[in-house]
Design an enzyme around this catalytic site. Sequence first.
Site, PDB file in Angstrom:
ATOM      1  N   HIS A  69       0.816  -1.219   0.000  1.00 28.23           N
ATOM      2  CA  HIS A  69       0.000   0.000   0.000  1.00 28.23           C
ATOM      3  C   HIS A  69       0.849   1.268   0.000  1.00 28.23           C
ATOM      4  O   HIS A  69       1.904   1.338   0.624  1.00 28.23           O
ATOM      5  CB  HIS A  69      -1.035  -0.024   1.128  1.00 28.23           C
ATOM      6  N   ASP A 183       5.896   1.683   6.924  1.00 31.06           N
ATOM      7  CA  ASP A 183       4.655   0.982   6.592  1.00 31.06           C
ATOM      8  C   ASP A 183       3.925   1.796   5.516  1.00 31.06           C
ATOM      9  O   ASP A 183       3.286   2.784   5.846  1.00 31.06           O
ATOM     10  CB  ASP A 183       3.813   0.850   7.870  1.00 31.06           C
ATOM     11  N   GLU A 215      -5.285   1.624   2.223  1.00 32.27           N
ATOM     12  CA  GLU A 215      -5.237   0.458   3.124  1.00 32.27           C
ATOM     13  C   GLU A 215      -5.466   0.890   4.564  1.00 32.27           C
ATOM     14  O   GLU A 215      -6.198   0.258   5.315  1.00 32.27           O
ATOM     15  CB  GLU A 215      -3.890  -0.254   2.982  1.00 32.27           C
ATOM     16  N   GLU A 216      -4.826   1.984   4.954  1.00 28.48           N
ATOM     17  CA  GLU A 216      -4.929   2.423   6.349  1.00 28.48           C
ATOM     18  C   GLU A 216      -6.321   2.968   6.673  1.00 28.48           C
ATOM     19  O   GLU A 216      -6.701   3.037   7.831  1.00 28.48           O
ATOM     20  CB  GLU A 216      -3.870   3.487   6.655  1.00 28.48           C
ATOM     21  N   HIS A 332       2.943   1.687  13.405  1.00 23.76           N
ATOM     22  CA  HIS A 332       2.014   2.828  13.509  1.00 23.76           C
ATOM     23  C   HIS A 332       2.458   3.859  14.547  1.00 23.76           C
ATOM     24  O   HIS A 332       1.625   4.546  15.128  1.00 23.76           O
ATOM     25  CB  HIS A 332       0.581   2.352  13.783  1.00 23.76           C
TER      26      HIS A 332
HETATM   27 ZN   LIG Z   1      -0.355   0.158   8.655  1.00 26.75          ZN
END
Ligand SMILES: [Zn+2]
Length: 366
Positions: A69, A183, A215-216, A332
């Site tokens: 992503h 990420d 995605e998040e 995160h």
């Molecule tokens: Zn993530």
Amino acid sequence: MLQLGQLKSKLIDYMGVIRLSGYESRMACKFRDDLSACVDEVKIDKLGNVIGTIKGTDPEAPNVMVFAHMDVIGFVISCIEPDGFLRFDRVGGISEKIVQGKAVMVGSETGEYYPGMIAAKSYHGQTPEDKSKMDSFSSLFVDIGAASAQEVNDLGIYVGCPITFAPYHVELLNDRIAGAYLDDATGLTNLLQIASILTREKPQCTVHLVGTVMEEFNARGAMMAARSVNTDMAICLLSPGAGDTPDQKSVNNIVLGGGPGVTMFNFHGKGTLNGNIVHQGMYQLLRKTAEQQGIPLQRCAARGALSDTAYLQLENDGIPCLDMGTPDRYSHSPMEICDLKDLEMVGQLVAAFLSSVDRDFNLNRY
Ligand SMILES: [Zn+2]
């Protein structure tokens, strides 16, 4: 083929691009341009996914999608105070505990970004109770230095505009990199690495290398890409959390520097009742390929997490899915850590896996 130093500079390059969920265009354009050098065709679909395709040598072999992503976690402006401070809500999974005092970038409606910070109450003004209590997002605010709401609006910043942690990285000991946006900058870097390997030696299967959106936000951006390329199977490149820090011992066996992590099971719960149990045929081929390549494979089973595969596996007539990636620490948070040696092995392993997929691969679960 990208060497470790090239992988590092590409990873750092991708860690420098601001891209909240729903605002991935900067990353999408960069990633499309990078991919275009080593795929047969590349396009950006209506949703914003970047899809690069390497045509396989056997039209009867499965059509495989490998994706990572492009978006990152962050915030959205919910209210602008008359004195120019910005109230916000979160986009993606972020804890209140880790945000105060952090540098952010605030986007305008015309696409410019301005530096700011999430304010932390002055230590000298805190009561003894303040010092141990956690402030909720609704009590926090961003300071960009503006003196009025009008000054904020004059920059093109309004309610609904994006905020992300400011991009930042540092190089640590032992080939480790720390920073925001790992990420899923690791997965995107691997996609480019895989493209550079497969373009030299074409696989039998057709491979779609996809940078996905949102995605998040809701973990569904990959679904549209899977529909448009009509994929038979999918690999999601996403970092499994490492369990080798003092706070995570006994959570799992994943260590930084121990090789690629494959997710055997994940389950989010928390109302979604969703996750993925790895497709055994894909896992067995991955395991065998790792052995042949001399690459160690780390297994992960995780509650509290999911990826796009949770929804992707329900597309078409049921897409076999596998989640794997470069282990990371402190997910995160504004500073995650990965090991470049793991990153390199992930791309090598996935490229070798794709080279092994032929028309006889059994897509059924058993
Ligand atoms: Zn993530």
